[in-house]
Design an enzyme around this catalytic site. Structure first.
Site, PDB file in Angstrom:
ATOM      1  N   GLU A  26      -7.935   1.929   5.474  1.00 49.65           N
ATOM      2  CA  GLU A  26      -7.138   2.812   4.602  1.00 49.65           C
ATOM      3  C   GLU A  26      -5.678   2.371   4.649  1.00 49.65           C
ATOM      4  O   GLU A  26      -5.130   2.190   5.740  1.00 49.65           O
ATOM      5  CB  GLU A  26      -7.271   4.252   5.128  1.00 49.65           C
ATOM      6  CG  GLU A  26      -6.380   5.247   4.412  1.00 49.65           C
ATOM      7  CD  GLU A  26      -6.468   6.645   5.048  1.00 49.65           C
ATOM      8  OE1 GLU A  26      -7.282   6.872   5.980  1.00 49.65           O
ATOM      9  OE2 GLU A  26      -5.677   7.508   4.610  1.00 49.65           O
ATOM     10  N   ASN A  59      -6.485   1.879  -0.940  1.00 49.31           N
ATOM     11  CA  ASN A  59      -5.421   2.872  -1.094  1.00 49.31           C
ATOM     12  C   ASN A  59      -5.957   3.892  -2.080  1.00 49.31           C
ATOM     13  O   ASN A  59      -5.922   3.676  -3.298  1.00 49.31           O
ATOM     14  CB  ASN A  59      -4.126   2.241  -1.607  1.00 49.31           C
ATOM     15  CG  ASN A  59      -2.990   3.265  -1.656  1.00 49.31           C
ATOM     16  OD1 ASN A  59      -3.218   4.468  -1.513  1.00 49.31           O
ATOM     17  ND2 ASN A  59      -1.767   2.801  -1.869  1.00 49.31           N
ATOM     18  N   ARG A 110       6.237  12.797   4.502  1.00 48.67           N
ATOM     19  CA  ARG A 110       6.388  13.364   3.160  1.00 48.67           C
ATOM     20  C   ARG A 110       5.890  14.813   3.132  1.00 48.67           C
ATOM     21  O   ARG A 110       5.806  15.461   4.156  1.00 48.67           O
ATOM     22  CB  ARG A 110       5.659  12.455   2.159  1.00 48.67           C
ATOM     23  CG  ARG A 110       6.237  11.020   2.172  1.00 48.67           C
ATOM     24  CD  ARG A 110       5.575  10.140   1.147  1.00 48.67           C
ATOM     25  NE  ARG A 110       5.772  10.659  -0.207  1.00 48.67           N
ATOM     26  CZ  ARG A 110       5.092  10.250  -1.271  1.00 48.67           C
ATOM     27  NH1 ARG A 110       4.176   9.300  -1.138  1.00 48.67           N
ATOM     28  NH2 ARG A 110       5.330  10.784  -2.456  1.00 48.67           N
ATOM     29  N   ALA A 141      -3.689   9.675  -4.308  1.00 50.43           N
ATOM     30  CA  ALA A 141      -3.798  11.135  -4.142  1.00 50.43           C
ATOM     31  C   ALA A 141      -5.198  11.574  -3.703  1.00 50.43           C
ATOM     32  O   ALA A 141      -5.346  12.588  -3.006  1.00 50.43           O
ATOM     33  CB  ALA A 141      -3.411  11.837  -5.444  1.00 50.43           C
ATOM     34  N   HIS A 172      -6.216  12.765  -0.101  1.00 50.67           N
ATOM     35  CA  HIS A 172      -5.952  14.080   0.470  1.00 50.67           C
ATOM     36  C   HIS A 172      -7.016  15.125   0.136  1.00 50.67           C
ATOM     37  O   HIS A 172      -7.020  16.189   0.724  1.00 50.67           O
ATOM     38  CB  HIS A 172      -4.562  14.560   0.027  1.00 50.67           C
ATOM     39  CG  HIS A 172      -3.509  13.493   0.212  1.00 50.67           C
ATOM     40  ND1 HIS A 172      -3.198  12.988   1.453  1.00 50.67           N
ATOM     41  CD2 HIS A 172      -2.746  12.803  -0.678  1.00 50.67           C
ATOM     42  CE1 HIS A 172      -2.266  12.050   1.317  1.00 50.67           C
ATOM     43  NE2 HIS A 172      -1.983  11.908   0.042  1.00 50.67           N
ATOM     44  N   ARG A 182       7.186   3.730 -10.979  1.00 57.05           N
ATOM     45  CA  ARG A 182       6.831   5.049 -10.470  1.00 57.05           C
ATOM     46  C   ARG A 182       7.670   5.374  -9.227  1.00 57.05           C
ATOM     47  O   ARG A 182       7.565   4.666  -8.218  1.00 57.05           O
ATOM     48  CB  ARG A 182       5.353   5.031 -10.076  1.00 57.05           C
ATOM     49  CG  ARG A 182       4.885   6.292  -9.405  1.00 57.05           C
ATOM     50  CD  ARG A 182       3.524   6.081  -8.747  1.00 57.05           C
ATOM     51  NE  ARG A 182       3.081   7.328  -8.154  1.00 57.05           N
ATOM     52  CZ  ARG A 182       2.080   7.439  -7.290  1.00 57.05           C
ATOM     53  NH1 ARG A 182       1.408   6.359  -6.920  1.00 57.05           N
ATOM     54  NH2 ARG A 182       1.758   8.607  -6.786  1.00 57.05           N
ATOM     55  N   TYR A 228       8.354   4.302  -3.669  1.00 55.28           N
ATOM     56  CA  TYR A 228       7.390   3.193  -3.673  1.00 55.28           C
ATOM     57  C   TYR A 228       8.025   1.816  -3.907  1.00 55.28           C
ATOM     58  O   TYR A 228       7.324   0.806  -3.857  1.00 55.28           O
ATOM     59  CB  TYR A 228       6.313   3.451  -4.736  1.00 55.28           C
ATOM     60  CG  TYR A 228       5.506   4.705  -4.456  1.00 55.28           C
ATOM     61  CD1 TYR A 228       4.678   4.777  -3.345  1.00 55.28           C
ATOM     62  CD2 TYR A 228       5.597   5.822  -5.288  1.00 55.28           C
ATOM     63  CE1 TYR A 228       3.946   5.918  -3.071  1.00 55.28           C
ATOM     64  CE2 TYR A 228       4.863   6.976  -5.026  1.00 55.28           C
ATOM     65  CZ  TYR A 228       4.047   7.018  -3.914  1.00 55.28           C
ATOM     66  OH  TYR A 228       3.322   8.144  -3.644  1.00 55.28           O
ATOM     67  N   HIS A 241      -1.593   2.891   2.864  1.00 57.72           N
ATOM     68  CA  HIS A 241      -0.653   3.598   2.002  1.00 57.72           C
ATOM     69  C   HIS A 241       0.675   2.864   2.041  1.00 57.72           C
ATOM     70  O   HIS A 241       1.095   2.379   3.109  1.00 57.72           O
ATOM     71  CB  HIS A 241      -0.436   5.042   2.474  1.00 57.72           C
ATOM     72  CG  HIS A 241      -1.700   5.820   2.509  1.00 57.72           C
ATOM     73  ND1 HIS A 241      -2.285   6.328   1.377  1.00 57.72           N
ATOM     74  CD2 HIS A 241      -2.523   6.130   3.541  1.00 57.72           C
ATOM     75  CE1 HIS A 241      -3.414   6.923   1.711  1.00 57.72           C
ATOM     76  NE2 HIS A 241      -3.593   6.825   3.016  1.00 57.72           N
ATOM     77  N   LEU A 242       1.322   2.818   0.912  1.00 54.98           N
ATOM     78  CA  LEU A 242       2.651   2.198   0.840  1.00 54.98           C
ATOM     79  C   LEU A 242       3.664   3.026   1.621  1.00 54.98           C
ATOM     80  O   LEU A 242       4.454   2.500   2.410  1.00 54.98           O
ATOM     81  CB  LEU A 242       3.091   2.101  -0.633  1.00 54.98           C
ATOM     82  CG  LEU A 242       2.216   1.181  -1.497  1.00 54.98           C
ATOM     83  CD1 LEU A 242       2.228   1.640  -2.941  1.00 54.98           C
ATOM     84  CD2 LEU A 242       2.701  -0.251  -1.388  1.00 54.98           C
ATOM     85  N   SER A 243       3.653   4.333   1.374  1.00 54.02           N
ATOM     86  CA  SER A 243       4.625   5.233   2.009  1.00 54.02           C
ATOM     87  C   SER A 243       4.050   5.774   3.318  1.00 54.02           C
ATOM     88  O   SER A 243       2.838   5.715   3.547  1.00 54.02           O
ATOM     89  CB  SER A 243       4.948   6.397   1.060  1.00 54.02           C
ATOM     90  OG  SER A 243       3.785   7.168   0.802  1.00 54.02           O
ATOM     91  N   PRO A 276      -5.455   6.248  -8.124  1.00 54.31           N
ATOM     92  CA  PRO A 276      -4.700   6.718  -9.287  1.00 54.31           C
ATOM     93  C   PRO A 276      -3.196   6.534  -9.187  1.00 54.31           C
ATOM     94  O   PRO A 276      -2.605   6.700  -8.119  1.00 54.31           O
ATOM     95  CB  PRO A 276      -5.050   8.211  -9.367  1.00 54.31           C
ATOM     96  CG  PRO A 276      -5.615   8.564  -8.041  1.00 54.31           C
ATOM     97  CD  PRO A 276      -6.250   7.308  -7.504  1.00 54.31           C
ATOM     98  N   ASN A 277      -2.619   6.185 -10.306  1.00 51.49           N
ATOM     99  CA  ASN A 277      -1.173   6.033 -10.520  1.00 51.49           C
ATOM    100  C   ASN A 277      -0.577   4.786  -9.875  1.00 51.49           C
ATOM    101  O   ASN A 277       0.607   4.499 -10.080  1.00 51.49           O
ATOM    102  CB  ASN A 277      -0.408   7.291 -10.052  1.00 51.49           C
ATOM    103  CG  ASN A 277      -0.844   8.524 -10.799  1.00 51.49           C
ATOM    104  OD1 ASN A 277      -0.830   8.521 -12.034  1.00 51.49           O
ATOM    105  ND2 ASN A 277      -1.266   9.568 -10.086  1.00 51.49           N
ATOM    106  N   ARG A 304       0.387  15.878   2.059  1.00 48.46           N
ATOM    107  CA  ARG A 304       0.026  14.457   2.232  1.00 48.46           C
ATOM    108  C   ARG A 304      -0.273  14.108   3.691  1.00 48.46           C
ATOM    109  O   ARG A 304      -0.672  12.992   4.000  1.00 48.46           O
ATOM    110  CB  ARG A 304       1.163  13.549   1.736  1.00 48.46           C
ATOM    111  CG  ARG A 304       1.418  13.644   0.263  1.00 48.46           C
ATOM    112  CD  ARG A 304       2.452  12.625  -0.190  1.00 48.46           C
ATOM    113  NE  ARG A 304       3.110  13.073  -1.397  1.00 48.46           N
ATOM    114  CZ  ARG A 304       2.639  12.892  -2.638  1.00 48.46           C
ATOM    115  NH1 ARG A 304       1.509  12.242  -2.833  1.00 48.46           N
ATOM    116  NH2 ARG A 304       3.296  13.351  -3.683  1.00 48.46           N
ATOM    117  N   ASP A 342     -17.388  10.661   1.319  1.00 52.42           N
ATOM    118  CA  ASP A 342     -18.843  10.559   1.496  1.00 52.42           C
ATOM    119  C   ASP A 342     -19.361   9.176   1.107  1.00 52.42           C
ATOM    120  O   ASP A 342     -20.298   8.671   1.731  1.00 52.42           O
ATOM    121  CB  ASP A 342     -19.560  11.633   0.655  1.00 52.42           C
ATOM    122  CG  ASP A 342     -19.454  13.020   1.278  1.00 52.42           C
ATOM    123  OD1 ASP A 342     -18.939  13.135   2.407  1.00 52.42           O
ATOM    124  OD2 ASP A 342     -19.888  13.993   0.626  1.00 52.42           O
TER     125      ASP A 342
END
Ligand code: DQA
Length: 149
Positions: free
Chosen positions: A99, A75, A108, A78, A81, A18, A23, A101-103, A10-11, A112, A88
């Site tokens: 997995e 990725n 943070r 949200a 978390h 954003r 990001y 993540h950009l950040s 999402p997002n 997170r 599952d």
């Protein structure tokens, strides 16, 4: 032909505008294009899916093997978390997942710092912006090369 599925949660469709201080200005289309170029050079197929919906991501993970995917780069944004459903789904399938993540999620907010999916993935890469994805794809390509030996 080996195939990798890149799943964006999402997002991430809003990348570029954003929270650019976190990001950056790179768009999702930029990321996908760089990944596609690298995949083409390596002679592997690559699929992309972005969704804001948990169930769509769960469906994609469940269907990956049936669609001929040998690896997933995820990725989960949200959902990382708190989505036990995505965790599952990863645990339920045999397709390995990296997995990304950009950040750097550990630099943070505290909420997170915990990933519910980390225990069921091969490994996590975070904090390198677009290069988190590129590094993951580099690992996938190496795994494919090793498997072909
Ligand atoms: C993110 C980090 C998550 O905490 C956040 O919810 C995102 C993006 C990242 O790529 O840095 O949406 O996964």
């Amino acid at each position: 032909m080996k195939k990798v599925l890149v799943l964006h949660g999402p997002n991430l469709n809003l990348l570029g505008t954003r929270e650019p201080e976190i990001y950056g200005r790179t768009t999702l289309a930029d990321i996908n294009q760089r990944l596609a170029e690298r995949a083409q050079k390596a002679g592997i197929a690559i699929d992309f899916l972005q969704s804001n919906h948990e169930g769509v991501l769960v469906d994609a993970i469940q269907q990956a093997a049936g669609n001929g995917c040998n690896f997933i780069i995820l990725n989960a944004a949200a959902f990382t978390h708190y989505s036990i459903a995505i965790r599952d789904a990863i645990a339920a399938v045999t397709v390995p997942v990296i997995e990304v993540h950009l950040s750097n999620i550990y630099q943070r907010e505290e909420f997170r710092h915990h990933s519910v999916i980390s225990p069921v993935v091969q490994g996590q890469i975070c904090g390198f912006g677009m290069d988190s994805y590129m590094a993951a794809l580099g690992i996938v390509i190496r795994r494919f090369e090793e498997a072909a030996k």
